[in-house]
Design a protein around this motif. Structure first.
Motif, PDB file in Angstrom:
ATOM      1  N   LEU A  54      -7.068  -8.844  42.367  1.00 25.13           N
ATOM      2  CA  LEU A  54      -7.283  -7.421  42.636  1.00 25.13           C
ATOM      3  C   LEU A  54      -7.056  -7.085  44.105  1.00 25.13           C
ATOM      4  CD1 LEU A  54      -8.138  -4.823  41.175  1.00 25.13           C
ATOM      5  CD2 LEU A  54     -10.494  -5.330  41.853  1.00 25.13           C
ATOM      6  N   LEU A  55      -7.458  -7.987  45.000  1.00 23.56           N
ATOM      7  CA  LEU A  55      -7.246  -7.763  46.433  1.00 23.56           C
ATOM      8  C   LEU A  55      -5.761  -7.749  46.770  1.00 23.56           C
ATOM      9  CD1 LEU A  55      -8.405  -7.473  49.280  1.00 23.56           C
ATOM     10  CD2 LEU A  55      -8.478  -9.965  49.424  1.00 23.56           C
ATOM     11  N   ILE A  56      -5.022  -8.727  46.243  1.00 23.44           N
ATOM     12  CA  ILE A  56      -3.570  -8.767  46.488  1.00 23.44           C
ATOM     13  C   ILE A  56      -2.905  -7.517  45.932  1.00 23.44           C
ATOM     14  CG2 ILE A  56      -1.447 -10.011  45.963  1.00 23.44           C
ATOM     15  CD1 ILE A  56      -3.110 -12.583  45.901  1.00 23.44           C
ATOM     16  N   ILE A  62      -8.253   1.226  48.551  1.00 26.70           N
ATOM     17  CA  ILE A  62      -9.671   1.151  48.199  1.00 26.70           C
ATOM     18  C   ILE A  62      -9.910   1.677  46.793  1.00 26.70           C
ATOM     19  CG2 ILE A  62     -11.968   2.010  48.787  1.00 26.70           C
ATOM     20  CD1 ILE A  62     -11.122   2.012  51.708  1.00 26.70           C
ATOM     21  N   GLY A  63      -9.265   2.775  46.463  1.00 25.89           N
ATOM     22  CA  GLY A  63      -9.407   3.328  45.113  1.00 25.89           C
ATOM     23  C   GLY A  63      -8.929   2.372  44.047  1.00 25.89           C
ATOM     24  N   ASN A  64      -7.914   1.588  44.365  1.00 27.38           N
ATOM     25  CA  ASN A  64      -7.378   0.637  43.394  1.00 27.38           C
ATOM     26  C   ASN A  64      -8.359  -0.500  43.105  1.00 27.38           C
ATOM     27  OD1 ASN A  64      -4.760   0.228  41.931  1.00 27.38           O
ATOM     28  ND2 ASN A  64      -4.966  -1.810  42.836  1.00 27.38           N
ATOM     29  N   MET A  65      -9.337  -0.711  44.007  1.00 29.11           N
ATOM     30  CA  MET A  65     -10.333  -1.755  43.788  1.00 29.11           C
ATOM     31  C   MET A  65     -11.351  -1.361  42.720  1.00 29.11           C
ATOM     32  SD  MET A  65      -9.717  -4.361  45.857  1.00 29.11           S
ATOM     33  CE  MET A  65     -11.290  -5.192  45.991  1.00 29.11           C
ATOM     34  N   ILE A  66     -11.492  -0.065  42.466  1.00 29.60           N
ATOM     35  CA  ILE A  66     -12.459   0.423  41.479  1.00 29.60           C
ATOM     36  C   ILE A  66     -11.703   0.801  40.207  1.00 29.60           C
ATOM     37  CG2 ILE A  66     -14.215   2.157  40.972  1.00 29.60           C
ATOM     38  CD1 ILE A  66     -14.667   2.434  43.967  1.00 29.60           C
ATOM     39  N   PRO A  67     -11.914   0.097  39.116  1.00 35.09           N
ATOM     40  CA  PRO A  67     -11.166   0.378  37.890  1.00 35.09           C
ATOM     41  C   PRO A  67     -11.403   1.798  37.378  1.00 35.09           C
ATOM     42  CG  PRO A  67     -12.319  -1.732  37.734  1.00 35.09           C
ATOM     43  CD  PRO A  67     -12.828  -1.041  38.963  1.00 35.09           C
ATOM     44  N   LYS A  69       0.526  -9.245  36.067  1.00 36.84           N
ATOM     45  CA  LYS A  69       1.155 -10.447  36.624  1.00 36.84           C
ATOM     46  C   LYS A  69       0.290 -11.076  37.711  1.00 36.84           C
ATOM     47  CE  LYS A  69       5.074 -10.363  34.313  1.00 36.84           C
ATOM     48  NZ  LYS A  69       5.460 -11.475  33.399  1.00 36.84           N
ATOM     49  N   ILE A  70      -0.349 -10.233  38.539  1.00 35.17           N
ATOM     50  CA  ILE A  70      -1.131 -10.750  39.659  1.00 35.17           C
ATOM     51  C   ILE A  70      -2.532 -11.153  39.219  1.00 35.17           C
ATOM     52  CG2 ILE A  70      -2.112 -10.181  41.908  1.00 35.17           C
ATOM     53  CD1 ILE A  70       0.232  -8.363  42.413  1.00 35.17           C
ATOM     54  N   VAL A  71      -3.233 -10.242  38.544  1.00 36.90           N
ATOM     55  CA  VAL A  71      -4.603 -10.520  38.125  1.00 36.90           C
ATOM     56  C   VAL A  71      -4.623 -11.467  36.938  1.00 36.90           C
ATOM     57  CG1 VAL A  71      -6.756  -9.486  37.321  1.00 36.90           C
ATOM     58  CG2 VAL A  71      -5.365  -8.292  39.011  1.00 36.90           C
ATOM     59  N   GLY A  72      -3.624 -11.321  36.050  1.00 37.81           N
ATOM     60  CA  GLY A  72      -3.561 -12.190  34.885  1.00 37.81           C
ATOM     61  C   GLY A  72      -4.431 -11.669  33.762  1.00 37.81           C
ATOM     62  N   SER A  73      -4.558 -12.469  32.723  1.00 41.27           N
ATOM     63  CA  SER A  73      -5.326 -12.079  31.537  1.00 41.27           C
ATOM     64  C   SER A  73      -6.667 -12.786  31.471  1.00 41.27           C
ATOM     65  CB  SER A  73      -4.515 -12.398  30.274  1.00 41.27           C
ATOM     66  OG  SER A  73      -4.208 -13.788  30.232  1.00 41.27           O
ATOM     67  N   GLN A  74      -7.144 -13.355  32.614  1.00 41.90           N
ATOM     68  CA  GLN A  74      -8.377 -14.125  32.582  1.00 41.90           C
ATOM     69  C   GLN A  74      -9.592 -13.264  32.247  1.00 41.90           C
ATOM     70  OE1 GLN A  74      -6.060 -14.569  34.868  1.00 41.90           O
ATOM     71  NE2 GLN A  74      -5.650 -16.734  35.039  1.00 41.90           N
ATOM     72  N   VAL A  75      -9.608 -12.027  32.700  1.00 44.83           N
ATOM     73  CA  VAL A  75     -10.781 -11.195  32.488  1.00 44.83           C
ATOM     74  C   VAL A  75     -10.911 -10.814  31.023  1.00 44.83           C
ATOM     75  CG1 VAL A  75     -11.906  -9.052  33.132  1.00 44.83           C
ATOM     76  CG2 VAL A  75     -10.691 -10.373  34.849  1.00 44.83           C
ATOM     77  N   GLY A  76      -9.819 -10.375  30.398  1.00 52.77           N
ATOM     78  CA  GLY A  76      -9.813 -10.123  28.976  1.00 52.77           C
ATOM     79  C   GLY A  76     -10.805  -9.066  28.525  1.00 52.77           C
ATOM     80  N   VAL A  77     -10.893  -7.944  29.243  1.00 58.67           N
ATOM     81  CA  VAL A  77     -11.816  -6.866  28.892  1.00 58.67           C
ATOM     82  C   VAL A  77     -10.995  -5.656  28.463  1.00 58.67           C
ATOM     83  CG1 VAL A  77     -13.637  -5.346  29.727  1.00 58.67           C
ATOM     84  CG2 VAL A  77     -13.547  -7.710  30.494  1.00 58.67           C
ATOM     85  N   SER A  78     -11.375  -5.051  27.339  1.00 55.35           N
ATOM     86  CA  SER A  78     -10.652  -3.892  26.826  1.00 55.35           C
ATOM     87  C   SER A  78     -10.855  -2.686  27.729  1.00 55.35           C
ATOM     88  CB  SER A  78     -11.136  -3.560  25.410  1.00 55.35           C
ATOM     89  OG  SER A  78     -12.485  -3.127  25.443  1.00 55.35           O
ATOM     90  N   PRO A  79      -9.940  -1.704  27.676  1.00 53.74           N
ATOM     91  CA  PRO A  79     -10.102  -0.503  28.513  1.00 53.74           C
ATOM     92  C   PRO A  79     -11.424   0.221  28.254  1.00 53.74           C
ATOM     93  CG  PRO A  79      -7.874  -0.623  27.643  1.00 53.74           C
ATOM     94  CD  PRO A  79      -8.643  -1.731  26.986  1.00 53.74           C
ATOM     95  N   LEU A  80     -11.883   0.230  26.993  1.00 55.11           N
ATOM     96  CA  LEU A  80     -13.153   0.888  26.682  1.00 55.11           C
ATOM     97  C   LEU A  80     -14.313   0.189  27.385  1.00 55.11           C
ATOM     98  CD1 LEU A  80     -14.846   2.942  25.139  1.00 55.11           C
ATOM     99  CD2 LEU A  80     -14.881   1.353  23.198  1.00 55.11           C
ATOM    100  N   LEU A  81     -14.316  -1.148  27.346  1.00 56.33           N
ATOM    101  CA  LEU A  81     -15.380  -1.895  28.010  1.00 56.33           C
ATOM    102  C   LEU A  81     -15.306  -1.735  29.525  1.00 56.33           C
ATOM    103  CD1 LEU A  81     -17.794  -3.662  27.465  1.00 56.33           C
ATOM    104  CD2 LEU A  81     -16.312  -5.674  27.558  1.00 56.33           C
ATOM    105  N   VAL A  82     -14.085  -1.613  30.066  1.00 54.14           N
ATOM    106  CA  VAL A  82     -13.930  -1.343  31.501  1.00 54.14           C
ATOM    107  C   VAL A  82     -14.587  -0.009  31.853  1.00 54.14           C
ATOM    108  CG1 VAL A  82     -12.275  -0.807  33.317  1.00 54.14           C
ATOM    109  CG2 VAL A  82     -11.848  -2.724  31.789  1.00 54.14           C
ATOM    110  N   LEU A  83     -14.313   1.025  31.056  1.00 53.25           N
ATOM    111  CA  LEU A  83     -14.882   2.354  31.305  1.00 53.25           C
ATOM    112  C   LEU A  83     -16.399   2.312  31.229  1.00 53.25           C
ATOM    113  CD1 LEU A  83     -14.588   5.394  31.718  1.00 53.25           C
ATOM    114  CD2 LEU A  83     -14.248   5.628  29.258  1.00 53.25           C
ATOM    115  N   VAL A  84     -16.931   1.647  30.204  1.00 53.88           N
ATOM    116  CA  VAL A  84     -18.389   1.574  30.034  1.00 53.88           C
ATOM    117  C   VAL A  84     -19.026   0.793  31.181  1.00 53.88           C
ATOM    118  CG1 VAL A  84     -20.239   0.669  28.572  1.00 53.88           C
ATOM    119  CG2 VAL A  84     -18.283   1.822  27.533  1.00 53.88           C
TER     120      VAL A  84
END
Length: 368
Positions: free
Chosen positions: A226-228, A258-263, A308-323
């Motif tokens: 996320l930082l990169i 900075i805004g890009n750091m907050i989903p 490509k940078i962050v990868g799929s390690q987190v594996g959280v759906s957009p709904l769960l990100v919002l919540v």
């Protein structure tokens, strides 16, 4: 032995525990104050552990390359040399930022604050010609901001400068702590291994350690990526804004980063800020291309660059990100909005292990 198993002894222990609990609740403010003070004292060590976490992988990769060098002196001191190189690069990047970016950023902020009352008057005049927008006096915004950025009252900010100096010293202590953690990693692990062996912890300890490793890998992968990604998107935005003569390009690029750091919410707020400030210099119609650019860049980032940078390690759906952003942001503010996603991903990791076979053993999902 029978005395310790008697009901009187158990009753005595229970009474002592209740007294301790009562006194703790009765003096809850003092307890919170104590732990707050303790946390403040330990903060340089905690930050040092975080720095060591992110510096350890580059050090290991560099150490692997140095071990292949056909030189006994280099190979025998590969860890020390790797730590030295990584931290020199880190301080070089920080120095470049302070020499080239911070002065321009300061100039942008100072100019923006100085001209803010005139900008707000212009915006008020523009809104008066728009019939469907309620008439609101925006002058209070400038007054509020100028109360925080009054460059003619610097004598009143001595405490702030002192706090910055103390933070700088704490940061240096954190750097030193992180270096020692990396250099002494094997000794630290050996120490905890001896504790485990001496007290004969059961297999549950291995499960906890397994999950800790997975969660650390998850946090590292998420925040490093996320930082990169944020630096890349902020840099692209700054270059584009400067190319099209958007005022305060460096400040706006930093806002985008900075805004890009907050989903979810971060990019939206950053886009509105860049549009409002861009509207000052370009006009409301010409500034619309800023929103178009932010939308296109956001789509490219979300669908191509960030995966490509962050990868799929987190594996959280957009709904769960919002919540997670909404809940943790409401509870803990901006820090909760940043930490919410990896925390929910960690909880999801444990839950998926349990749902798969009814066991929490940490064997089912590996994060690399």
């Amino acid at each position: 032995m029978k005395y310790f198993e008697s009901n009187w002894f158990k009753l005595l222990i229970t009474g002592m525990i209740l007294i301790v609990v009562y006194k703790s609740v009765d003096n809850i403010n003092g307890i919170f104050s104590f732990f707050g003070t303790l946390l403040g004292i330990l903060m340089p060590v905690i930050i040092g552990c975080v720095i060591a976490l992110f510096a350890y992988r580059p050090v290991c990769k560099l150490k692997g390359l140095l071990c292949k060098v056909n030189n006994r002196l280099v190979t025998s001191h590969s860890l020390v040399i790797s730590v030295l190189i990584v931290y020199i690069i880190f301080f070089a990047v920080v120095a470049l930022a302070f020499n080239f970016i911070v002065p321009v950023l300061y100039k942008n902020v100072e100019e923006l604050v100085t001209k803010l009352p005139g900008y707000i008057d212009s915006l008020n005049g523009l809104l008066r010609h728009v019939e469907f927008i309620p008439q609101v006096d925006l002058s209070f915004i400038g007054e509020k901001l100028l109360s925080y950025f009054n460059f003619e009252r610097l004598n009143e900010y001595v405490s702030v400068i002192t706090g910055i100096a103390n933070s700088f010293v704490s940061f240096l202590v954190s750097i030193i702590v992180s270096i020692y953690i990396i250099l002494e990693k094997e000794h630290i692990l050996l120490f905890f291994s001896k504790i485990k062996k001496r007290f004969q912890f059961d297999h549950k300890t291995d499960v906890v350690v397994r999950y800790i490793k997975k969660i650390i890998n998850l946090f590292y992968s998420y925040f490093a990526g996320l930082l990169i990604d944020s630096v890349l998107i902020g840099s692209i935005s700054t270059v584009v804004f400067a190319s099209f003569k958007v005022p305060y390009a460096v400040f706006l690029g930093l806002a985008v980063a900075i805004g890009n750091m907050i989903p979810f919410f971060g990019p939206i707020v950053a886009a509105l800020v860049t549009y409002l400030i861009g509207m000052i210099g370009l006009g409301p119609v010409n500034a619309l291309w800023i929103l178009v650019f932010q939308f296109v860049l956001g789509q490219i980032d979300g669908n191509i660059i960030q995966p490509k940078i962050v990868g799929s390690q987190v594996g959280v759906s957009p709904l769960l990100v919002l919540v997670s952003v909404t809940v943790f942001g409401g509870l803990f503010g901006p820090l909760g909005m940043i930490l919410g996603v990896p925390i929910c991903a960690s909880a999801k990791l444990v839950l998926e292990d349990y749902l798969e076979d009814g066991k929490i053993d940490g064997e089912k999902r590996e994060i690399t």
